[in-house]
Design an enzyme around this catalytic site. Structure first.
Site, mmCIF file in Angstrom:
data_model
loop_
_atom_site.group_PDB
_atom_site.id
_atom_site.type_symbol
_atom_site.label_atom_id
_atom_site.label_comp_id
_atom_site.label_asym_id
_atom_site.label_seq_id
_atom_site.Cartn_x
_atom_site.Cartn_y
_atom_site.Cartn_z
ATOM 1 N N TYR A 47 19.662 -29.294 -22.240
ATOM 2 C CA TYR A 47 19.288 -30.635 -21.762
ATOM 3 C C TYR A 47 20.204 -31.702 -22.354
ATOM 4 C CZ TYR A 47 16.526 -34.885 -21.071
ATOM 5 O OH TYR A 47 16.116 -36.149 -20.727
ATOM 6 N N LYS B 291 22.890 -33.969 -20.217
ATOM 7 C CA LYS B 291 22.832 -35.428 -20.187
ATOM 8 C C LYS B 291 24.114 -36.044 -20.774
ATOM 9 C CE LYS B 291 18.822 -36.315 -18.286
ATOM 10 N NZ LYS B 291 18.754 -36.948 -16.943
#
Length: 258
Positions: free
Chosen positions: A170, A174
């Protein structure tokens, strides 16, 4: 020829006016996406609302219509390459243009450990948080540039700036999304503006699974998580003419996390 520096200044309300604009928001049926959809509609925009569940999209579309704006609900999985081509085509067939694209859809599952992260989970996280925004910004950004302009807003996370264990895919996705902002700002400039909102902890549906301490306090200057509606000011700024000289920027909306 009019010098840009001598143009008459607009009233603040006019700067943030989105009348006549069309905004496409992924993950627009709940959380931060829903708040942005409602804010854009209130500011005068028509909306394309995308998420995986058609019923949820239609529910928010009904709210938008209640505000006097047009709305197109589209069921689409951001992690599916072909779904995004269909979403783009549907938006342009309905409205003939997209002025604002918000890459908001995301997922942040917590793995037991990095070593125990499955390939399936890794691919899902990368697909929704990086592959999807790349594909959609590519499709819509090109059309925006051909039409003479637009605004793309990538909703990223403080996790990319302050990563923690067990969130590797994650945080990495990002961080890659932050880089995409620069890539597309250069590729589709000067008429298309591309910026990042780096969102901190917000009390959306996802937060219901958090420990109560995390729902009350954060290690930040403000000292608490954000309310979903607190994303609206930054989103309106980046979507509107108020940010005409802002592109390639990352704006932290995280209460001053440290």
């Amino acid at each position: 020829m009019t010098d840009e520096r001598t143009k008459p200044s607009l009233a603040p309300a006019d700067l943030f006016d989105l009348s006549g604009k069309v905004a496409l928001v992924t993950g627009g049926s709940r959380g931060l996406g829903r708040e942005m959809v409602r804010a854009f509609a209130t500011a005068g925009a028509d909306l394309v609302i995308a998420s995986r569940k058609a019923e949820a999209c239609e529910s928010v579309a009904t709210e938008v219509r209640g505000l006097g704006r047009r709305a197109l609900p589209v069921a689409a999985h951001v992690g599916c390459w072909e779904d995004l081509a269909g979403l783009t085509d549907a938006a342009y067939e309905e409205f003939g243009k997209v002025d604002v694209l918000v890459n908001n859809a995301g997922m942040s599952p917590l793995a037991p450990s990095s070593a125990e992260t499955s390939e399936e989970l890794f691919d899902k996280v990368i697909g929704v948080n990086f592959k999807g925004p790349f594909r959609l910004a590519s499709l819509v950004g090109r059309r925006m540039a051909e039409a003479g302009g637009g605004s793309i807003i990538n909703v990223s996370s403080s996790g990319a700036l302050m990563p923690l264990p067990r969130f590797g895919p994650y945080a990495g996705a990002k961080a890659a999304l932050n880089t995409l902002t620069t890539v597309f700002a250069l590729e589709y400039g000067p008429t298309v503006r591309v910026n990042t909102i780096s969102a901190g902890p917000f009390l959306t549906d996802v937060s219901k699974a958090w420990p109560e301490e995390s729902r009350q306090r954060t290690r930040s200057a403000v000292g608490r998580p954000g309310q979903p509606e607190e994303i609206v000011g930054t989103a309106l700024y980046l979507a509107s003419d108020a940010s005409s000289y802002t592109t390639g920027a990352l704006i932290r909306v995280d209460g001053g996390l440290y």
